[in-house]
Design a protein around this motif. Structure first.
Motif, PDB file in Angstrom:
ATOM      1  N   GLY A 112     -32.579  36.159  49.361  1.00 17.87           N
ATOM      2  CA  GLY A 112     -33.847  35.701  48.807  1.00 17.87           C
ATOM      3  C   GLY A 112     -33.717  34.961  47.500  1.00 17.87           C
ATOM      4  N   ASP A 115     -31.639  29.380  46.184  1.00 14.16           N
ATOM      5  CA  ASP A 115     -32.617  28.301  46.099  1.00 14.16           C
ATOM      6  C   ASP A 115     -31.981  26.972  46.489  1.00 14.16           C
ATOM      7  OD1 ASP A 115     -30.963  27.786  43.984  1.00 14.16           O
ATOM      8  OD2 ASP A 115     -32.471  28.041  42.427  1.00 14.16           O
ATOM      9  N   GLU A 116     -32.759  25.892  46.310  1.00 17.87           N
ATOM     10  CA  GLU A 116     -32.278  24.574  46.715  1.00 17.87           C
ATOM     11  C   GLU A 116     -31.055  24.145  45.900  1.00 17.87           C
ATOM     12  OE1 GLU A 116     -36.427  24.998  48.072  1.00 17.87           O
ATOM     13  OE2 GLU A 116     -35.358  25.451  46.217  1.00 17.87           O
ATOM     14  N   LYS A 134     -33.365  22.004  51.829  1.00 21.13           N
ATOM     15  CA  LYS A 134     -34.669  22.642  52.010  1.00 21.13           C
ATOM     16  C   LYS A 134     -34.483  24.137  52.257  1.00 21.13           C
ATOM     17  CE  LYS A 134     -36.660  18.484  54.117  1.00 21.13           C
ATOM     18  NZ  LYS A 134     -37.328  17.923  55.341  1.00 21.13           N
ATOM     19  N   VAL A 135     -35.259  24.929  51.558  1.00 20.73           N
ATOM     20  CA  VAL A 135     -35.329  26.367  51.797  1.00 20.73           C
ATOM     21  C   VAL A 135     -36.722  26.659  52.341  1.00 20.73           C
ATOM     22  CG1 VAL A 135     -35.290  28.664  50.762  1.00 20.73           C
ATOM     23  CG2 VAL A 135     -33.645  26.930  50.009  1.00 20.73           C
ATOM     24  N   ARG A 137     -40.031  28.409  52.928  1.00 20.51           N
ATOM     25  CA  ARG A 137     -40.764  29.334  52.065  1.00 20.51           C
ATOM     26  C   ARG A 137     -42.137  29.640  52.659  1.00 20.51           C
ATOM     27  NH1 ARG A 137     -38.167  29.732  47.212  1.00 20.51           N
ATOM     28  NH2 ARG A 137     -36.595  28.125  46.771  1.00 20.51           N
ATOM     29  N   ASN A 141     -44.422  31.041  48.145  1.00 19.27           N
ATOM     30  CA  ASN A 141     -43.203  30.365  47.672  1.00 19.27           C
ATOM     31  C   ASN A 141     -41.986  31.277  47.699  1.00 19.27           C
ATOM     32  OD1 ASN A 141     -42.059  27.894  46.819  1.00 19.27           O
ATOM     33  ND2 ASN A 141     -41.978  28.601  44.701  1.00 19.27           N
ATOM     34  N   SER A 143     -38.701  32.813  49.716  1.00 21.21           N
ATOM     35  CA  SER A 143     -37.789  32.335  50.753  1.00 21.21           C
ATOM     36  C   SER A 143     -37.957  33.129  52.048  1.00 21.21           C
ATOM     37  CB  SER A 143     -36.340  32.436  50.253  1.00 21.21           C
ATOM     38  OG  SER A 143     -35.427  32.164  51.301  1.00 21.21           O
ATOM     39  N   LYS A 144     -37.884  32.438  53.170  1.00 25.04           N
ATOM     40  CA  LYS A 144     -37.920  33.072  54.483  1.00 25.04           C
ATOM     41  C   LYS A 144     -36.525  33.432  54.996  1.00 25.04           C
ATOM     42  CE  LYS A 144     -42.175  30.823  56.091  1.00 25.04           C
ATOM     43  NZ  LYS A 144     -42.788  29.983  57.157  1.00 25.04           N
ATOM     44  N   TYR A 146     -33.854  31.211  55.387  1.00 24.74           N
ATOM     45  CA  TYR A 146     -33.094  30.160  56.040  1.00 24.74           C
ATOM     46  C   TYR A 146     -33.436  28.818  55.396  1.00 24.74           C
ATOM     47  CZ  TYR A 146     -37.396  29.226  58.712  1.00 24.74           C
ATOM     48  OH  TYR A 146     -38.684  28.937  59.083  1.00 24.74           O
ATOM     49  N   GLY A 147     -32.579  27.827  55.656  1.00 23.40           N
ATOM     50  CA  GLY A 147     -32.788  26.508  55.074  1.00 23.40           C
ATOM     51  C   GLY A 147     -32.094  25.443  55.903  1.00 23.40           C
TER      52      GLY A 147
END
Length: 309
Positions: A112, A115-116, A134-135, A137, A141, A143-144, A146-147
């Motif tokens: 979590g 970040d980018e 891309k992350v 969200r 805002n 994080s889910k 994955y990116g």
């Protein structure tokens, strides 16, 4: 039906589509008949090799109107022709540069706190990125987990998968694989059709458009340690360099703890008491003298009492 290659530059490029990944058995007549499903075809041009007189796996189809050219990619892209899934894109001068290579990766099981900027620092070393990482969200805002990473060529994306799949970022083992295509058919990027299209585009000087990376995502803030980097403390006699962790000129990172001149206590003994004055110690006021040692003046032992023999 087919005209010399120079004819392509006289075409209405806004009404022309690029068709790639064509099988060697495809002829201009076959391509013409196929594209009639999208609109009225004015011209078909398939450049041929000067040595073997075979077409080079791609061609251009000019329609009567721009609307027909806009409609063609929507229904003809990814259609199977002699076992090859063709690629259809607008062939206007400004859109040729925006060819989609397909070297897009899915990064799963992200911590979590990733970040980018962490993705950029980690995956940017394998090749140029055409888009900012891309992350995914949620509405808050957060994080889910994955990116996505988009490279400009498959050499970079293949290297990222080979080196980063199964590695750990912030104590979580990530998965790195090609992302699913957006057409919803369950196919992933990186297939032979996309690789062939990328090879042909590169051979003809068509490169994917590189989006500028937002500077605010990748600037190192003051008084902050970059994520994913370990704190490195300067040793004795080492001077910090600007921008280095804990450097004198960097302005970020905690200073090293004060060094003690006392040797460490032997093992098995209680810890050494703290040196110096107690925390709650207050010095006496000026002019105050401590009482003299021994009994007060005039005070002595009782009669008959003396020191022991």
């Amino acid at each position: 039906m087919s005209a010399p290659s120079a004819r392509h530059w006289e075409q209405n490029k806004e009404a022309t589509v690029y068709v790639g990944n064509l099988h060697e058995r495809v002829t201009p007549r076959i391509l013409h008949e196929l594209m009639l499903n999208a609109g009225r075809v004015r011209n078909v041009n398939m450049p041929v090799d000067r040595v073997n007189s075979q077409h080079q796996g791609f061609g251009f189809v000019e329609f009567h109107t721009e609307e027909e050219a806009d409609y063609a990619p929507k229904i003809m892209n990814n259609v199977a022709l002699y076992g090859n899934r063709i690629r259809v894109n607008k062939a206007s001068a400004d859109k040729q540069k925006n060819v989609e290579i397909g070297a897009e990766l899915f990064i799963g099981n992200l911590d979590g706190m990733v970040d980018e900027k962490t993705l950029y620092d980690t995956f940017g070393q394998f090749g140029p990125l055409i888009n900012a990482p891309k992350v995914a969200r949620d509405e808050n805002n957060m994080s889910k987990g994955y990116g996505f990473i988009s490279y400009g060529d498959f050499e970079s994306s293949d290297a990222a998968i080979a080196n980063m799949h199964g590695q750990y970022i912030m104590n979580k083992q990530i998965s790195v694989q090609y992302a699913y295509k957006k057409d919803g058919k369950g196919e992933r990027h990186g297939d032979e059709a996309e690789r062939m299209l990328a090879k042909q585009a590169k051979a003809h000087g068509v490169a994917p458009a590189v989006q500028p990376l937002p500077a605010h995502l990748f600037a190192i803030p003051a008084n902050a340690v970059p994520q994913g980097q370990a704190m490195i403390q300067n040793g004795p006699g080492m001077s910090g360099a600007p921008g280095a962790p804990n450097g004198q000129g960097g302005g970020y990172g905690r200073p090293p703890p004060p060094q003690s001149n006392l040797p460490p206590p032997p093992s098995g003994l209680p810890a050494r008491p703290p040196s110096g004055a107690p925390v709650n110690f207050f010095p006496p006021p000026p002019g105050f003298a401590p009482p003299p040692s021994g009994p007060p003046p005039g005070f002595g032992p009782p009669p008959g009492y003396g020191p022991p023999r």
